[in-house]
Design a protein around this motif. Structure first.
Motif, mmCIF file in Angstrom:
data_model
loop_
_atom_site.group_PDB
_atom_site.id
_atom_site.type_symbol
_atom_site.label_atom_id
_atom_site.label_comp_id
_atom_site.label_asym_id
_atom_site.label_seq_id
_atom_site.Cartn_x
_atom_site.Cartn_y
_atom_site.Cartn_z
ATOM 1 N N GLY A 155 36.201 42.267 30.553
ATOM 2 C CA GLY A 155 35.652 43.423 29.860
ATOM 3 C C GLY A 155 34.415 43.941 30.560
ATOM 4 O O GLY A 155 33.981 43.397 31.580
ATOM 5 N N ARG A 156 33.843 44.970 30.022
ATOM 6 C CA ARG A 156 32.711 45.631 30.671
ATOM 7 C C ARG A 156 31.398 44.881 30.524
ATOM 8 O O ARG A 156 30.578 44.887 31.427
ATOM 9 C CB ARG A 156 32.545 47.040 30.123
ATOM 10 C CG ARG A 156 33.745 47.883 30.438
ATOM 11 C CD ARG A 156 33.362 49.252 30.761
ATOM 12 N NE ARG A 156 34.538 49.931 31.299
ATOM 13 C CZ ARG A 156 34.467 50.843 32.211
ATOM 14 N NH1 ARG A 156 33.316 51.183 32.695
ATOM 15 N NH2 ARG A 156 35.556 51.417 32.644
ATOM 16 N N LYS A 157 31.166 44.285 29.365
ATOM 17 C CA LYS A 157 29.874 43.640 29.099
ATOM 18 C C LYS A 157 30.107 42.290 28.447
ATOM 19 O O LYS A 157 30.933 42.170 27.550
ATOM 20 C CB LYS A 157 29.042 44.547 28.178
ATOM 21 C CG LYS A 157 27.637 44.095 27.999
ATOM 22 C CD LYS A 157 26.854 45.113 27.179
ATOM 23 C CE LYS A 157 25.452 44.594 26.947
ATOM 24 N NZ LYS A 157 24.719 45.429 26.007
ATOM 25 N N ALA A 158 29.364 41.281 28.905
ATOM 26 C CA ALA A 158 29.518 39.925 28.361
ATOM 27 C C ALA A 158 28.257 39.524 27.609
ATOM 28 O O ALA A 158 27.158 39.620 28.156
ATOM 29 C CB ALA A 158 29.788 38.933 29.487
ATOM 30 N N PRO A 159 28.401 39.074 26.365
ATOM 31 C CA PRO A 159 27.235 38.623 25.605
ATOM 32 C C PRO A 159 26.593 37.392 26.257
ATOM 33 O O PRO A 159 27.267 36.581 26.892
ATOM 34 C CB PRO A 159 27.809 38.249 24.236
ATOM 35 C CG PRO A 159 29.176 38.793 24.190
ATOM 36 C CD PRO A 159 29.634 38.977 25.593
ATOM 37 N N ARG A 160 25.301 37.260 26.079
ATOM 38 C CA ARG A 160 24.541 36.155 26.666
ATOM 39 C C ARG A 160 25.117 34.782 26.290
ATOM 40 O O ARG A 160 25.208 33.897 27.123
ATOM 41 C CB ARG A 160 23.072 36.240 26.232
ATOM 42 C CG ARG A 160 22.195 35.172 26.869
ATOM 43 C CD ARG A 160 20.755 35.182 26.393
ATOM 44 N NE ARG A 160 20.201 36.495 26.137
ATOM 45 C CZ ARG A 160 19.579 37.246 27.034
ATOM 46 N NH1 ARG A 160 19.452 36.816 28.262
ATOM 47 N NH2 ARG A 160 19.091 38.417 26.702
ATOM 48 N N GLU A 161 25.519 34.606 25.031
ATOM 49 C CA GLU A 161 26.045 33.303 24.598
ATOM 50 C C GLU A 161 27.319 32.940 25.346
ATOM 51 O O GLU A 161 27.549 31.782 25.674
ATOM 52 C CB GLU A 161 26.306 33.298 23.081
ATOM 53 C CG GLU A 161 25.062 33.374 22.230
ATOM 54 C CD GLU A 161 24.475 34.788 22.144
ATOM 55 O OE1 GLU A 161 25.199 35.771 22.445
ATOM 56 O OE2 GLU A 161 23.292 34.905 21.794
ATOM 57 N N ILE A 162 28.156 33.936 25.597
ATOM 58 C CA ILE A 162 29.392 33.695 26.349
ATOM 59 C C ILE A 162 29.045 33.373 27.800
ATOM 60 O O ILE A 162 29.613 32.458 28.406
ATOM 61 C CB ILE A 162 30.342 34.919 26.269
ATOM 62 C CG1 ILE A 162 30.786 35.168 24.821
ATOM 63 C CG2 ILE A 162 31.535 34.751 27.202
ATOM 64 C CD1 ILE A 162 31.650 34.093 24.206
ATOM 65 N N MET A 163 28.113 34.114 28.368
ATOM 66 C CA MET A 163 27.690 33.855 29.750
ATOM 67 C C MET A 163 27.109 32.452 29.899
ATOM 68 O O MET A 163 27.366 31.775 30.891
ATOM 69 C CB MET A 163 26.673 34.903 30.205
ATOM 70 C CG MET A 163 27.258 36.289 30.339
ATOM 71 S SD MET A 163 28.447 36.412 31.676
ATOM 72 C CE MET A 163 27.326 36.510 33.054
ATOM 73 N N ASN A 164 26.352 32.009 28.912
ATOM 74 C CA ASN A 164 25.777 30.662 28.966
ATOM 75 C C ASN A 164 26.849 29.584 28.908
ATOM 76 O O ASN A 164 26.698 28.525 29.511
ATOM 77 C CB ASN A 164 24.771 30.463 27.827
ATOM 78 C CG ASN A 164 23.505 31.261 28.023
ATOM 79 O OD1 ASN A 164 23.183 31.691 29.131
ATOM 80 N ND2 ASN A 164 22.781 31.495 26.944
#
Length: 191
Positions: A155-164
């Motif tokens: 997707g276009r943008k990844a939330p910080r929690e998912i990135m972590n």
């Protein structure tokens, strides 16, 4: 010979600890190629005999890869069906239903016995942008997969929690694209 940093920016051991399934991949950004990368991984995994479930969010299931998936025995393709594009007026009820149904397919896959080796949730990150799913739902899915089922989220943008939580995070950057100079999407190339 020493790594100059030009090819590999960080020191590499060459071995993933544990070597099993259950890592989280996030392919995000404004650039094109996120879905294509996910499709490539699905085909590679299937070629090695892994069981793949590919769930499409916010798409109608009519693009070229769907025809290819039907010819590969160990890729199970799931899409809730056709719906209109989300326009500037915003999402409609049909988009909410589509996203919830696709999310249910993803959860069903993770909880199946046996679960797939690889679960790809194409465009799931964009459901957050449009308010169709909540970040907590995606985090719950990722947590269920971690250490068990390899998970890809695009997707276009990844939330910080998912990135972590992610083990792989690749940003696709827009540099140039024919769309922005009047070009149209071409069958077999853009879809």
């Amino acid at each position: 010979m020493k790594n100059s940093g030009a090819y590999y920016p960080n020191e590499r051991t060459g071995v993933l600890k544990g070597g099993g399934m259950g890592l989280i991949h996030v392919y995000y950004g404004q650039g094109v190629g996120k879905t294509t990368r996910a499709i490539g991984l699905a085909v590679r995994a299937a070629g090695e005999g892994l069981k793949v479930v590919y769930v499409q969010f916010l798409k109608s299931g009519t693009s070229g890869e769907v025809k290819s998936f039907s010819k590969i025995g160990n890729i199970e393709y799931r899409c809730p069906g056709e719906h209109p594009f989300i326009l500037s007026s915003g999402p409609q009820n049909i988009h909410l239903e589509h996203a919830n149904k696709a999310f249910a397919y993803a959860l069903e896959a993770v909880e199946a016995k046996p679960a797939p080796d690889l679960l790809i949730c194409d465009e799931i990150l964009d459901t957050i942008i449009f308010g169709l799913l909540k970040e907590e739902q995606l985090f719950e899915l990722a947590t269920k997969c971690k250490g068990n089922v390899e998970l890809v989220m695009t997707g276009r943008k990844a939330p910080r929690e998912i990135m972590n939580l992610a083990d792989y995070a690749t940003e696709f950057v827009y540099i140039k694209h024919p769309y922005y100079s009047g070009g149209r999407a071409r069958k077999g190339i853009e879809y």
